[in-house]
Design a protein around this motif. Structure first.
Motif, PDB file in Angstrom:
ATOM      1  N   LYS A  14       0.212   0.690  -9.000  1.00  0.00           N
ATOM      2  CA  LYS A  14       0.137  -0.636  -9.573  1.00  0.00           C
ATOM      3  C   LYS A  14       1.290  -1.140 -10.420  1.00  0.00           C
ATOM      4  O   LYS A  14       1.872  -0.118 -10.760  1.00  0.00           O
ATOM      5  CB  LYS A  14      -1.166  -0.715 -10.475  1.00  0.00           C
ATOM      6  N   CYS A  28      -1.602  -4.699  -7.696  1.00  0.00           N
ATOM      7  CA  CYS A  28      -1.186  -3.837  -6.833  1.00  0.00           C
ATOM      8  C   CYS A  28       0.417  -3.713  -6.514  1.00  0.00           C
ATOM      9  O   CYS A  28       0.748  -5.035  -6.210  1.00  0.00           O
ATOM     10  CB  CYS A  28      -1.945  -3.696  -5.431  1.00  0.00           C
ATOM     11  N   ASP A  30       3.320  -4.081  -4.082  1.00  0.00           N
ATOM     12  CA  ASP A  30       3.406  -4.661  -2.840  1.00  0.00           C
ATOM     13  C   ASP A  30       4.254  -3.472  -2.128  1.00  0.00           C
ATOM     14  O   ASP A  30       5.404  -3.232  -2.428  1.00  0.00           O
ATOM     15  CB  ASP A  30       4.048  -5.979  -2.739  1.00  0.00           C
ATOM     16  N   GLY A  59       0.941   2.232  -3.407  1.00  0.00           N
ATOM     17  CA  GLY A  59       0.697   0.706  -2.967  1.00  0.00           C
ATOM     18  C   GLY A  59      -0.104   0.381  -2.030  1.00  0.00           C
ATOM     19  O   GLY A  59      -1.036  -0.521  -2.243  1.00  0.00           O
ATOM     20  N   THR A  60      -0.164   1.194  -1.121  1.00  0.00           N
ATOM     21  CA  THR A  60      -1.149   0.842   0.205  1.00  0.00           C
ATOM     22  C   THR A  60      -2.551   1.306  -0.307  1.00  0.00           C
ATOM     23  O   THR A  60      -3.326   0.602  -0.036  1.00  0.00           O
ATOM     24  CB  THR A  60      -0.555   1.757   1.161  1.00  0.00           C
ATOM     25  N   CYS A  62      -3.720   1.275  -3.295  1.00  0.00           N
ATOM     26  CA  CYS A  62      -4.213   0.295  -4.065  1.00  0.00           C
ATOM     27  C   CYS A  62      -4.821  -1.077  -3.305  1.00  0.00           C
ATOM     28  O   CYS A  62      -5.671  -1.492  -3.641  1.00  0.00           O
ATOM     29  CB  CYS A  62      -3.158  -0.172  -5.105  1.00  0.00           C
ATOM     30  N   GLN A  63      -4.083  -1.316  -2.409  1.00  0.00           N
ATOM     31  CA  GLN A  63      -4.416  -2.737  -1.752  1.00  0.00           C
ATOM     32  C   GLN A  63      -5.628  -2.313  -0.889  1.00  0.00           C
ATOM     33  O   GLN A  63      -6.500  -3.160  -0.594  1.00  0.00           O
ATOM     34  CB  GLN A  63      -3.442  -3.097  -0.578  1.00  0.00           C
ATOM     35  N   GLU A  65      -8.098  -0.526  -2.242  1.00  0.00           N
ATOM     36  CA  GLU A  65      -9.042  -0.284  -3.302  1.00  0.00           C
ATOM     37  C   GLU A  65     -10.578  -0.720  -3.031  1.00  0.00           C
ATOM     38  O   GLU A  65     -10.834  -2.000  -2.285  1.00  0.00           O
ATOM     39  CB  GLU A  65      -8.643  -0.731  -4.443  1.00  0.00           C
TER      40      GLU A  65
END
Length: 227
Positions: A14, A28, A30, A59-60, A62-63, A65
């Motif tokens: 994040k 998140c 990118d 990052g991936t 997090c997206q 989640e």
């Protein structure tokens, strides 16, 4: 408007983003906006995909989640994904021998470095390693046949106890509860998997009661260290 994001901490994957009112929030990362990386910074995820670096991987994650895929995605090991052969019963039996030798060698390297510039080990740790260091001159670091490592372990058992304990306490960081969680084991696993394909199975089998935690007793037992 002061930059409220400057001291605002977000967890891995994040980044801080200030809203219209200037209030900081974590959003998140990118993956496409991660800084470029070198080939040697690539990492392999548990989805068996190569990511340009940990920024892109987390990052991936997090997206994703809240999804099953997101929950299951972790850092598997350092370096691009490659074929990791399965670990045989014979190899998993040999594993503690090499790992013990490796841990002992790390401590000896730290000790040697501390001789010229102190700082890595505490004085108490240095005193413990000193005996191992003086004794170890007979078994020079390198690839030793299994028989030699086994013989040395039986003959100089006491020399191997401290490195095994030391590694456990290095990993047992937060909170220091004498239990190793999956994430506390991750840094050691991730750096070793490409060279030591048995480490995953070794840690799984270490967890005798299968509670997803490795207690000090279980850890020592895996390395052949008695009470």
């Amino acid at each position: 408007l002061p930059d409220r994001c400057r001291n605002f901490h977000c967890k891995r994957g994040k980044v801080c983003h200030a809203d219209k009112q200037g209030e900081p929030h974590c959003i998140c990362q990118d993956p496409a906006a991660c800084p470029p990386t070198e080939d040697y910074e690539h990492v392999c995820g548990t989805d068996n995909k190569t990511y340009d670096g940990t920024c892109q991987l987390f990052g991936t994650k997090c997206q994703l989640e809240g999804t099953k895929i997101g929950r299951q995605l972790h850092l598997d090991y350092m370096g691009s994904c490659k074929h990791i052969p399965p670990c045989t019963d014979y190899e998993v039996d040999q594993f503690p021998l090499r790992m013990r030798d490796w841990l002992k060698n790390i401590l000896i390297q730290y000790y040697e470095r501390d001789l010229s510039t102190s700082g890595i080990l505490t004085e108490k740790q240095r005193n413990k390693v000193k005996k191992i260091y003086q004794n170890d001159k007979r078994l020079v670091a390198g690839d030793h046949p299994v028989e030699l490592l086994l013989h040395d372990f039986e003959k100089n058992y006491h020399m191997y106890v401290y490195p095994v304990h030391w590694q456990f306490h290095q990993l047992d960081q937060h909170p220091v509860d004498r239990l190793l969680t999956h994430s506390e084991l991750a840094p050691l696993r991730a750096s070793l998997v490409p060279m030591e394909h048995c480490i995953t199975r070794f840690f799984q089998e270490c967890d005798g009661d299968q509670d997803k935690l490795i207690a000090l007793k279980e850890w020592c037992h895996c390395f052949g260290i008695k009470e």
